[in-house]
Design an enzyme around this catalytic site. Sequence first.
Site, PDB file in Angstrom:
ATOM      1  N   GLU A  74       0.736  -1.300  -0.136  1.00 27.64           N
ATOM      2  CA  GLU A  74      -0.072  -0.059   0.079  1.00 27.64           C
ATOM      3  C   GLU A  74       0.922   1.226  -0.072  1.00 27.64           C
ATOM      4  OE1 GLU A  74      -3.156   2.845   0.395  1.00 27.64           O
ATOM      5  OE2 GLU A  74      -2.955   0.790  -0.455  1.00 27.64           O
ATOM      6  N   HIS A  77       2.515   1.909  -3.150  1.00 25.79           N
ATOM      7  CA  HIS A  77       1.602   2.636  -4.229  1.00 25.79           C
ATOM      8  C   HIS A  77       1.352   4.108  -4.144  1.00 25.79           C
ATOM      9  CE1 HIS A  77      -3.054   2.778  -5.523  1.00 25.79           C
ATOM     10  NE2 HIS A  77      -2.135   3.234  -6.233  1.00 25.79           N
ATOM     11  N   HIS A 139     -12.047   5.785  -8.148  1.00 30.84           N
ATOM     12  CA  HIS A 139     -10.331   5.815  -8.159  1.00 30.84           C
ATOM     13  C   HIS A 139     -10.024   5.471  -9.339  1.00 30.84           C
ATOM     14  CE1 HIS A 139      -6.749   6.760  -6.267  1.00 30.84           C
ATOM     15  NE2 HIS A 139      -6.358   5.597  -6.074  1.00 30.84           N
ATOM     16  N   HIS A 249     -21.159  -6.686 -16.518  1.00 28.99           N
ATOM     17  CA  HIS A 249     -19.998  -6.621 -17.283  1.00 28.99           C
ATOM     18  C   HIS A 249     -19.652  -7.269 -18.358  1.00 28.99           C
ATOM     19  CE1 HIS A 249     -15.675  -5.304 -17.145  1.00 28.99           C
ATOM     20  NE2 HIS A 249     -15.121  -6.263 -16.769  1.00 28.99           N
ATOM     21  N   HIS A 307      -5.555  -8.278 -16.932  1.00 29.63           N
ATOM     22  CA  HIS A 307      -6.862  -7.745 -17.572  1.00 29.63           C
ATOM     23  C   HIS A 307      -6.851  -6.132 -17.240  1.00 29.63           C
ATOM     24  CE1 HIS A 307     -10.852  -7.984 -19.000  1.00 29.63           C
ATOM     25  NE2 HIS A 307     -11.478  -7.781 -17.721  1.00 29.63           N
TER      26      HIS A 307
END
Length: 346
Positions: A74, A77, A139, A249, A307
Amino acid sequence: MNDRRLATLRLLSLVGALFTALVIMAGAFTRLLDAGLGCPDWPGCYGALVVPDESSALLHSPDAPLDASKAWMEMIHRYLAGCLGVMVMALLVLAWPRRRKPGFPWRLMLMLFAALMVQGAFGAYTVTLKLWPQVVTLHLLGGLTVMTLFIWLHLRLRRVARGEAALAARPLGALMGVATMLLVLQLALGGWTSSNYAGIACQGFPTCNSQWVPDTDWGEGFHLTQTVGPNYLHGALHAEARTTIHLAHRLGALALTLALALVVIRRWHRREMRPWLLTLAGATALQVALGIANVLLWLPLGLALLHTAGAVLLVFSFTLVAWKLRHSRQAVKGRQRQTRGGWLHA
């Protein structure tokens, strides 16, 4: 502005686009490792700028036991996102002397700065609202928006460096407009699927849980006013709601693929566009194949990350096609005007 400074701006904008893609991938990796709440606070981690030891973490947040590997993921990032902010500030500082020059994309730079500030707020709310799916989805969209603005800025700066005028604001046509809306919608559906942990809610392909029409709950699956406050790690929706999200989706992917295929077919007669259209077609086919593989192989970490990379590549290629269509259209009109002028003066 001298040529060296302009060259630096062009390089920074290109590096910014690529670096934003890296930050998006780091965010996806963080999410896939369930490390989004590796640090329970923001912008630090257990009140520190680096991951602290276990005893210090326990004193700061006794209800959030430290998992050092997730906390470091985290924080990495966040460090990367911070570097991105420094890049944008450097762009603004370097471009300041040129800001009033006609055709210079100063407003685009300000838009980029504003988008990055909003994206930083989404990053904070992702943690403080405990992975609330609405914020997690926004986000992701924010990151892709920042990347797109960097790409567009780089292309604009290339025109400035060549001494060409800014492009007139012209629509790209109804088909490109529909394709753009479907792309944004599909990216949002992808974020919603991921943030609600619905990636394998539909098992099997092309059917869903061995059914063509599975049991669904559209009201709960797309209940956008979910309660803020619970911890949404691993999701909070029941099976039918997650199936609904996954099915939406898939349907979005089908609609987007058809729209992009029509874009390629309709523009294929323009030879100068064919390399870019082939890139878009390849990115679309790759993303569809990765989506199917993720379902059939039960969402392995590497394929799930690819992906996300496919989504980044799709946005990259679609942005370049939009730019080339706009630029090529103006170039063709310019040549036509010059030809007519030549005949009149002959």
